[in-house]
Motif scaffolding. Structure first.
Motif, PDB file in Angstrom:
ATOM      1  N   LEU A 107       1.073  -1.086   0.163  1.00  0.00           N
ATOM      2  CA  LEU A 107      -0.056   0.127   0.056  1.00  0.00           C
ATOM      3  C   LEU A 107       0.404   1.489  -0.106  1.00  0.00           C
ATOM      4  N   ALA A 108       2.319   1.129   0.478  1.00  0.00           N
ATOM      5  CA  ALA A 108       2.804   2.688   0.870  1.00  0.00           C
ATOM      6  C   ALA A 108       3.556   2.483  -0.648  1.00  0.00           C
ATOM      7  N   ILE A 109       3.362   1.787  -1.329  1.00  0.00           N
ATOM      8  CA  ILE A 109       4.459   2.124  -2.651  1.00  0.00           C
ATOM      9  C   ILE A 109       2.961   2.182  -3.223  1.00  0.00           C
ATOM     10  N   VAL A 110       2.301   1.968  -3.025  1.00  0.00           N
ATOM     11  CA  VAL A 110       0.654   2.863  -4.155  1.00  0.00           C
ATOM     12  C   VAL A 110       0.776   3.881  -3.661  1.00  0.00           C
ATOM     13  N   LEU A 111       1.066   4.357  -2.754  1.00  0.00           N
ATOM     14  CA  LEU A 111       0.709   5.479  -2.557  1.00  0.00           C
ATOM     15  C   LEU A 111       1.646   6.095  -2.671  1.00  0.00           C
ATOM     16  N   THR A 112       2.818   5.914  -3.100  1.00  0.00           N
ATOM     17  CA  THR A 112       4.156   7.083  -3.089  1.00  0.00           C
ATOM     18  C   THR A 112       4.033   7.183  -4.834  1.00  0.00           C
ATOM     19  N   GLY A 113       3.473   6.173  -5.845  1.00  0.00           N
ATOM     20  CA  GLY A 113       2.763   6.426  -6.952  1.00  0.00           C
ATOM     21  C   GLY A 113       2.366   7.648  -7.330  1.00  0.00           C
ATOM     22  N   PRO A 116       3.177  12.159  -4.997  1.00  0.00           N
ATOM     23  CA  PRO A 116       4.660  12.682  -4.940  1.00  0.00           C
ATOM     24  C   PRO A 116       5.590  12.808  -3.571  1.00  0.00           C
ATOM     25  N   ARG A 117       5.479  13.599  -2.747  1.00  0.00           N
ATOM     26  CA  ARG A 117       5.062  13.878  -1.844  1.00  0.00           C
ATOM     27  C   ARG A 117       6.116  12.647  -0.854  1.00  0.00           C
ATOM     28  N   LEU A 118       5.703  11.531  -0.846  1.00  0.00           N
ATOM     29  CA  LEU A 118       6.070  10.806  -0.295  1.00  0.00           C
ATOM     30  C   LEU A 118       7.553   9.955  -0.531  1.00  0.00           C
ATOM     31  N   TYR A 246      15.217   5.487 -21.484  1.00  0.00           N
ATOM     32  CA  TYR A 246      14.054   4.748 -21.568  1.00  0.00           C
ATOM     33  C   TYR A 246      13.017   5.787 -20.062  1.00  0.00           C
ATOM     34  N   THR A 247      11.685   6.414 -20.556  1.00  0.00           N
ATOM     35  CA  THR A 247      11.688   6.753 -19.045  1.00  0.00           C
ATOM     36  C   THR A 247      10.125   5.768 -18.654  1.00  0.00           C
ATOM     37  N   VAL A 248      10.133   5.945 -17.207  1.00  0.00           N
ATOM     38  CA  VAL A 248       9.732   4.762 -16.675  1.00  0.00           C
ATOM     39  C   VAL A 248       8.353   5.171 -16.097  1.00  0.00           C
ATOM     40  N   PRO A 249       7.533   4.822 -16.484  1.00  0.00           N
ATOM     41  CA  PRO A 249       6.151   5.401 -16.382  1.00  0.00           C
ATOM     42  C   PRO A 249       5.838   5.015 -14.314  1.00  0.00           C
ATOM     43  N   TRP A 250       6.367   6.360 -14.002  1.00  0.00           N
ATOM     44  CA  TRP A 250       6.276   5.672 -12.213  1.00  0.00           C
ATOM     45  C   TRP A 250       4.694   5.511 -11.827  1.00  0.00           C
ATOM     46  N   ARG A 251       3.806   6.661 -12.071  1.00  0.00           N
ATOM     47  CA  ARG A 251       3.153   5.737 -11.152  1.00  0.00           C
ATOM     48  C   ARG A 251       2.076   4.745 -11.751  1.00  0.00           C
ATOM     49  N   ALA A 252       2.060   4.459 -12.967  1.00  0.00           N
ATOM     50  CA  ALA A 252       2.159   3.080 -13.104  1.00  0.00           C
ATOM     51  C   ALA A 252       2.611   1.899 -12.731  1.00  0.00           C
ATOM     52  N   MET A 254       3.843   2.322  -9.805  1.00  0.00           N
ATOM     53  CA  MET A 254       3.656   1.313  -8.218  1.00  0.00           C
ATOM     54  C   MET A 254       2.546   1.037  -7.946  1.00  0.00           C
ATOM     55  N   THR A 255       1.907   1.484  -9.530  1.00  0.00           N
ATOM     56  CA  THR A 255       0.421   1.390  -9.155  1.00  0.00           C
ATOM     57  C   THR A 255       0.465  -0.399  -9.353  1.00  0.00           C
ATOM     58  N   VAL A 256       1.027  -0.969  -9.992  1.00  0.00           N
ATOM     59  CA  VAL A 256       1.149  -2.315 -10.153  1.00  0.00           C
ATOM     60  C   VAL A 256       1.786  -2.788  -9.859  1.00  0.00           C
ATOM     61  N   THR A 257       3.211  -2.584  -9.265  1.00  0.00           N
ATOM     62  CA  THR A 257       4.027  -3.521  -8.546  1.00  0.00           C
ATOM     63  C   THR A 257       3.455  -3.560  -6.381  1.00  0.00           C
ATOM     64  N   GLY A 258       3.519  -2.324  -6.080  1.00  0.00           N
ATOM     65  CA  GLY A 258       2.526  -2.228  -4.788  1.00  0.00           C
ATOM     66  C   GLY A 258       1.015  -2.672  -4.964  1.00  0.00           C
ATOM     67  N   ALA A 259       0.008  -2.410  -5.983  1.00  0.00           N
ATOM     68  CA  ALA A 259      -1.392  -3.092  -5.668  1.00  0.00           C
ATOM     69  C   ALA A 259      -0.942  -5.002  -6.247  1.00  0.00           C
ATOM     70  N   ALA A 260      -0.248  -5.179  -6.502  1.00  0.00           N
ATOM     71  CA  ALA A 260       0.203  -6.767  -6.567  1.00  0.00           C
ATOM     72  C   ALA A 260       0.735  -6.546  -5.463  1.00  0.00           C
ATOM     73  N   THR A 261       1.181  -6.301  -4.676  1.00  0.00           N
ATOM     74  CA  THR A 261       2.799  -6.972  -3.428  1.00  0.00           C
ATOM     75  C   THR A 261       1.529  -7.028  -2.048  1.00  0.00           C
ATOM     76  N   ALA A 262       0.584  -5.617  -2.034  1.00  0.00           N
ATOM     77  CA  ALA A 262      -0.661  -6.227  -1.431  1.00  0.00           C
ATOM     78  C   ALA A 262      -1.339  -6.706  -1.378  1.00  0.00           C
ATOM     79  N   ALA A 263      -2.118  -7.474  -2.400  1.00  0.00           N
ATOM     80  CA  ALA A 263      -3.474  -8.274  -2.797  1.00  0.00           C
ATOM     81  C   ALA A 263      -2.393  -9.557  -2.676  1.00  0.00           C
ATOM     82  N   ALA A 264      -0.981  -9.854  -3.385  1.00  0.00           N
ATOM     83  CA  ALA A 264      -0.373 -11.395  -3.088  1.00  0.00           C
ATOM     84  C   ALA A 264      -0.017 -11.722  -1.551  1.00  0.00           C
ATOM     85  N   ALA A 265       0.205 -10.904  -0.848  1.00  0.00           N
ATOM     86  CA  ALA A 265       0.716 -10.633   0.892  1.00  0.00           C
ATOM     87  C   ALA A 265       0.098 -11.543   1.180  1.00  0.00           C
ATOM     88  N   PRO A 266      -1.000 -12.168   1.143  1.00  0.00           N
ATOM     89  CA  PRO A 266      -1.571 -13.524   2.029  1.00  0.00           C
ATOM     90  C   PRO A 266      -1.407 -14.421   1.581  1.00  0.00           C
TER      91      PRO A 266
END
Length: 393
Positions: A107-113, A116-118, A246-252, A254-266
């Motif tokens: 969730l923190a990674i998603v919030l980071t994307g 920006p202040r985080l 290459y420019t990394v799509p930062w928000r996308a 962070m959203t993909v990796t963070g949401a996947a981490t949170a969902a698959a954490a269990p």
């Protein structure tokens, strides 16, 4: 007709680069992942579940992002994060509490994307202290090859010698080759002991656990894991991609990796992030001279990770049956490069060397206070010493 148009279009080069990217990324550090998950309180089945889940996330995530943005963007599990788990050990609340911490990290990674202040706040943490914390955390694992070699020289020496020889001729394959030799050593040990491999552990399965949130796990696991993942993976991964144009799509991302981490954490996924070191394998000209076609290497890497996911349970079973010291040796060798880089970065600025040294020593001590691991206290100690010793003139 231009030279580019005259050159026959071949997919062999980017596809080959993609396969190499996945093989190197997986085989060079999966032992560290299993070690970290087991140290955090996971059973053998839960650790295998985590390896399986992480492989699936990386595979699907890479394919989706690479196809969407047509760039060679690759993902990885957080190897430094796994080492941190190994150094921190079990927390108050056990494995369910560690799972709760993984959810917080995602969730923190998603919030980071999204905020920006985080991200700016994380970037404001002195690199020297973050790297010193990482170096201290992984030092005990890096000592394991020495201990194992002294305790079981006949079994461990071939693994170390293979790694050493490949460091001279093909460094990227040094750890995978070392694990290959380790697998042979494990196989011979099983034959001598007459131990049979349980067939029910060869099929990958997911072992869900309901997350439990404790403040000790949030402070002692989630916070250091988030900082290490951002500072050692996501931010450097962005820089590596930028170095190849290459420019990394930062928000996308962070959203993909963070949401996947949170969902698959269990099911054991502790942190998925942008690839850093292995990112160059798919993004460099060696992967494909035409930079507009290098995304093919990334997609291939994603598919290869999905194939490797199928075999993850068999590898986890092999690791579980290994004689003492063999897997720890491979994990320690895999982290030596990370240790060297972290130590170099932590002492880069003379004014930060004492705070970095304090951070390193506290992290390496492994001491837990109030149920919170040494990684957190190392960062606190380093920041305090840095504030006290700062030049106020």
């Amino acid at each position: 007709m231009t030279e580019a148009a005259a050159r026959p279009v071949s997919l062999a080069v980017p596809i080959g680069a993609g396969v190499v990217t996945a093989l190197v990324g997986f085989t060079s550090s999966f032992a560290v992942v299993l070690t970290g998950l087991r140290a955090a309180g996971a059973t053998e089945a839960q650790a295998a579940s985590g390896l399986f889940a992480l492989s699936l996330i990386m595979g699907f995530g890479i394919v989706g992002l690479a196809l969407r943005y047509r760039i060679p963007l690759t993902l990885a599990w957080s190897t430094p994060g796994a080492a941190l788990l190994a150094g921190t050990g079990a927390v108050v609340g056990g494995w369910p509490a560690a799972v709760g911490a993984f959810v917080v990290v995602g969730l923190a990674i998603v919030l980071t994307g999204a905020w920006p202040r985080l991200g700016a706040l994380v970037a404001s943490i002195p690199v020297s202290l973050a790297q010193a914390m990482l170096a201290g955390v992984i030092l005990p694992l890096c000592l394991e090859p020495v201990r194992a070699l002294a305790a079981s020289p006949v079994a461990v020496a071939p693994v170390v010698l293979t790694w050493l020889v490949l460091q001279r001729f093909s460094p990227r394959w040094a750890v995978p080759a070392a694990f290959g030799v380790a697998a042979v050593v494990i196989g011979l040990a099983l034959l001598r002991s007459g131990t049979s491999v349980p067939t029910d552990g060869l099929v990958p399965t997911l072992s869900p656990v309901a997350p439990v949130w404790t403040w000790q796990a949030a402070v002692g696991v989630a916070l250091p894991l988030y900082i290490v993942t951002m500072a050692s993976q996501n931010i450097p991964g962005t820089a590596v991609m930028a170095s190849y144009g290459y420019t990394v799509p930062w928000r996308a991302s962070m959203t993909v990796t963070g949401a996947a981490t949170a969902a698959a954490a269990p099911v054991g996924a502790f942190a998925v992030n942008l690839a850093a070191i292995s990112a160059a394998l798919a993004a460099s000209p060696d992967a494909e001279p035409d930079r507009d076609r290098r995304w093919i290497a990334a997609v291939t890497a994603g598919v290869a990770y999905l194939v490797l996911a199928v075999g993850s349970a068999a590898l986890a079973t092999l690791v579980a049956l290994a004689p003492a010291g063999i897997v720890e040796t491979v994990a320690g060798l895999a982290l030596l490069g990370t240790l060297a880089s972290a130590l170099a970065a932590s002492t880069q600025h003379p004014s930060d060397r004492v705070p970095a040294a304090i951070t390193f020593v506290v992290a390496a001590s492994g001491v837990a206070v109030a149920g919170i691991g040494s990684a957190f206290w190392a960062l606190v100690a380093g920041l305090v010493v840095r504030a006290v010793t700062a030049d106020r003139g």
